[in-house]
Write a protein that holds these residues in place. Structure first.
Motif, mmCIF file in Angstrom:
data_model
loop_
_atom_site.group_PDB
_atom_site.id
_atom_site.type_symbol
_atom_site.label_atom_id
_atom_site.label_comp_id
_atom_site.label_asym_id
_atom_site.label_seq_id
_atom_site.Cartn_x
_atom_site.Cartn_y
_atom_site.Cartn_z
ATOM 1 N N GLY A 180 0.793 -1.222 0.000
ATOM 2 C CA GLY A 180 0.000 0.000 0.000
ATOM 3 C C GLY A 180 0.821 1.265 0.000
ATOM 4 N N LEU A 181 2.136 1.114 -0.034
ATOM 5 C CA LEU A 181 3.014 2.278 0.011
ATOM 6 C C LEU A 181 3.475 2.594 -1.407
ATOM 7 C CD1 LEU A 181 4.389 4.285 1.931
ATOM 8 C CD2 LEU A 181 6.320 2.719 2.062
ATOM 9 N N ALA A 182 2.711 3.427 -2.108
ATOM 10 C CA ALA A 182 3.025 3.787 -3.495
ATOM 11 C C ALA A 182 3.410 5.255 -3.549
ATOM 12 C CB ALA A 182 1.822 3.530 -4.397
ATOM 13 N N VAL A 183 4.586 5.535 -4.106
ATOM 14 C CA VAL A 183 5.084 6.897 -4.221
ATOM 15 C C VAL A 183 5.404 7.157 -5.680
ATOM 16 C CG1 VAL A 183 6.830 8.551 -3.496
ATOM 17 C CG2 VAL A 183 6.059 6.779 -1.910
ATOM 18 N N GLU A 184 4.684 8.085 -6.303
ATOM 19 C CA GLU A 184 4.908 8.385 -7.712
ATOM 20 C C GLU A 184 6.030 9.392 -7.912
ATOM 21 O OE1 GLU A 184 1.257 9.608 -9.375
ATOM 22 O OE2 GLU A 184 0.263 7.676 -9.108
ATOM 23 N N GLY A 185 6.362 10.144 -6.891
ATOM 24 C CA GLY A 185 7.421 11.130 -7.002
ATOM 25 C C GLY A 185 7.584 11.867 -5.691
ATOM 26 N N GLY A 186 8.698 12.568 -5.545
ATOM 27 C CA GLY A 186 8.956 13.338 -4.340
ATOM 28 C C GLY A 186 9.445 12.469 -3.198
ATOM 29 N N ARG A 187 9.124 12.864 -1.975
ATOM 30 C CA ARG A 187 9.607 12.172 -0.798
ATOM 31 C C ARG A 187 8.441 11.789 0.100
ATOM 32 N NH1 ARG A 187 10.112 15.291 3.766
ATOM 33 N NH2 ARG A 187 12.016 14.248 4.406
ATOM 34 N N VAL A 188 8.693 10.827 0.972
ATOM 35 C CA VAL A 188 7.701 10.421 1.955
ATOM 36 C C VAL A 188 8.117 10.962 3.308
ATOM 37 C CG1 VAL A 188 6.602 8.477 3.110
ATOM 38 C CG2 VAL A 188 7.127 8.327 0.678
ATOM 39 N N SER A 189 7.235 11.667 3.951
ATOM 40 C CA SER A 189 7.526 12.189 5.275
ATOM 41 C C SER A 189 7.703 11.042 6.255
ATOM 42 C CB SER A 189 6.386 13.100 5.742
ATOM 43 O OG SER A 189 6.443 13.317 7.135
ATOM 44 N N ALA A 190 8.798 11.050 6.995
ATOM 45 C CA ALA A 190 9.040 9.999 7.985
ATOM 46 C C ALA A 190 7.941 9.985 9.033
ATOM 47 C CB ALA A 190 10.407 10.201 8.641
ATOM 48 N N ARG A 191 7.490 11.154 9.429
ATOM 49 C CA ARG A 191 6.418 11.221 10.436
ATOM 50 C C ARG A 191 5.117 10.667 9.870
ATOM 51 N NH1 ARG A 191 5.840 13.872 15.119
ATOM 52 N NH2 ARG A 191 7.825 14.951 14.790
ATOM 53 N N ALA A 192 4.810 11.007 8.607
ATOM 54 C CA ALA A 192 3.579 10.494 7.999
ATOM 55 C C ALA A 192 3.627 8.980 7.868
ATOM 56 C CB ALA A 192 3.365 11.144 6.631
ATOM 57 N N LEU A 193 4.803 8.447 7.490
ATOM 58 C CA LEU A 193 4.947 7.003 7.380
ATOM 59 C C LEU A 193 4.775 6.339 8.735
ATOM 60 C CD1 LEU A 193 5.671 4.415 5.850
ATOM 61 C CD2 LEU A 193 8.091 4.967 6.242
ATOM 62 N N ARG A 194 5.402 6.916 9.753
ATOM 63 C CA ARG A 194 5.317 6.345 11.092
ATOM 64 C C ARG A 194 3.873 6.345 11.598
ATOM 65 N NH1 ARG A 194 4.190 4.239 14.660
ATOM 66 N NH2 ARG A 194 5.139 3.913 16.700
ATOM 67 N N ASP A 195 3.119 7.384 11.277
ATOM 68 C CA ASP A 195 1.726 7.467 11.721
ATOM 69 C C ASP A 195 0.815 6.512 10.960
ATOM 70 O OD1 ASP A 195 2.438 9.401 13.529
ATOM 71 O OD2 ASP A 195 1.767 11.084 12.307
ATOM 72 N N ALA A 196 1.246 6.100 9.745
ATOM 73 C CA ALA A 196 0.378 5.274 8.897
ATOM 74 C C ALA A 196 0.496 3.787 9.186
ATOM 75 C CB ALA A 196 0.692 5.534 7.421
ATOM 76 N N VAL A 197 1.635 3.346 9.739
ATOM 77 C CA VAL A 197 1.839 1.913 9.961
ATOM 78 C C VAL A 197 1.197 1.503 11.290
ATOM 79 C CG1 VAL A 197 3.987 1.915 8.645
ATOM 80 C CG2 VAL A 197 4.066 2.229 11.130
ATOM 81 N N PRO A 198 0.873 0.208 11.452
ATOM 82 C CA PRO A 198 0.294 -0.240 12.724
ATOM 83 C C PRO A 198 1.307 -0.176 13.866
ATOM 84 C CG PRO A 198 0.692 -2.113 11.256
ATOM 85 C CD PRO A 198 0.940 -0.880 10.452
ATOM 86 N N ASP A 199 0.813 0.060 15.055
ATOM 87 C CA ASP A 199 1.653 0.093 16.253
ATOM 88 C C ASP A 199 1.698 -1.291 16.890
ATOM 89 O OD1 ASP A 199 2.468 2.773 16.289
ATOM 90 O OD2 ASP A 199 0.572 3.403 17.180
ATOM 91 N N TRP A 200 2.891 -1.727 17.224
ATOM 92 C CA TRP A 200 3.054 -2.974 17.966
ATOM 93 C C TRP A 200 3.067 -2.699 19.466
ATOM 94 C CZ3 TRP A 200 8.072 -6.378 18.170
ATOM 95 C CH2 TRP A 200 7.770 -7.619 18.761
#
Length: 210
Positions: A180-200
């Motif tokens: 589900g992690l599709a990036v067509e261009g640019g960068r992915v915010s580390a904070r946005a990625l961290r907030d999007a994944v499930p928490d263990w």
């Protein structure tokens, strides 16, 4: 997001159309805007994570001390007066709205990133199948997160494995996986990625294969 540790955006915009565009982009990036009169206080000018101005407000801020993180926005393609206003206030970016909203979104996302200056990446590679690399990686991440200020992301790099979400019992937990992690261009915010994944666990996220 509404995290007090994230520096806020200081919006010094006199044009209502530009301000509406900025609000739309800020909402898309989950950032809060601080509307301030012109000129703003020195404290709000210095403390803001990002300052967004237009031509009129930039001209009124020529006497303010130069700082990083100033963006000038304009309606349509920037003309010579816009570039002159940007130079007068030391703007690092000149953004034409609404055409360059995606670029502004990237700038706002980058400004939300914590600037800690440090970070560690630990890679665990198994010599063969069944060597216990997945179990060790999970245990290592759990131990690293069990500290006073945890901020750990466990990344599953084996596309042929069962998925670390199965090992950790998160296979039914909603959140982003690699497919589900599709990036067509640019960068992915580390904070946005961290907030999007499930928490263990508190402070410990997991990006797993599916």
């Amino acid at each position: 997001m509404n995290d007090e540790r994230i520096p806020r955006i200081l919006a010094l915009i006199s044009d209502s159309t530009l301000l509406a565009s900025l609000r739309r982009v800020a909402a898309a990036s989950d950032r809060d805007l601080d509307d301030a009169p012109v000129p703003p206080t020195r404290r709000s000018w210095d403390d803001a994570g990002l300052v967004v101005v237009d031509h009129a407000t930039a001209t009124a801020l020529e006497a303010f001390p130069r700082r990083r993180g100033v963006v000038l926005v304009c309606s349509g393609a920037a003309g010579l007066p816009d570039w002159q206003a940007a130079a007068s206030v030391g703007a690092e970016h000149v953004i034409a709205l609404p055409d360059d909203e995606v670029e502004l979104l990237a700038i706002l996302g980058a400004a939300a990133e914590p600037d800690t200056g440090e970070g560690r990446v630990v890679t665990v590679v198994g010599g063969c199948g069944g060597a216990g690399a997945s179990t060790f990686a999970a245990a290592l991440a759990w131990t690293a997160a069990d500290r006073d200020d945890p901020n750990v992301l466990l990344v599953d790099g084996d596309p042929y494995g069962a998925g670390l979400d199965v090992l950790t019992g998160l296979e039914d937990r909603p959140g982003v996986r690699w497919p589900g992690l599709a990036v067509e261009g640019g960068r992915v915010s580390a904070r946005a990625l961290r907030d999007a994944v499930p928490d263990w666990a508190p402070g410990l996220g997991l990006l797993s294969t599916d």
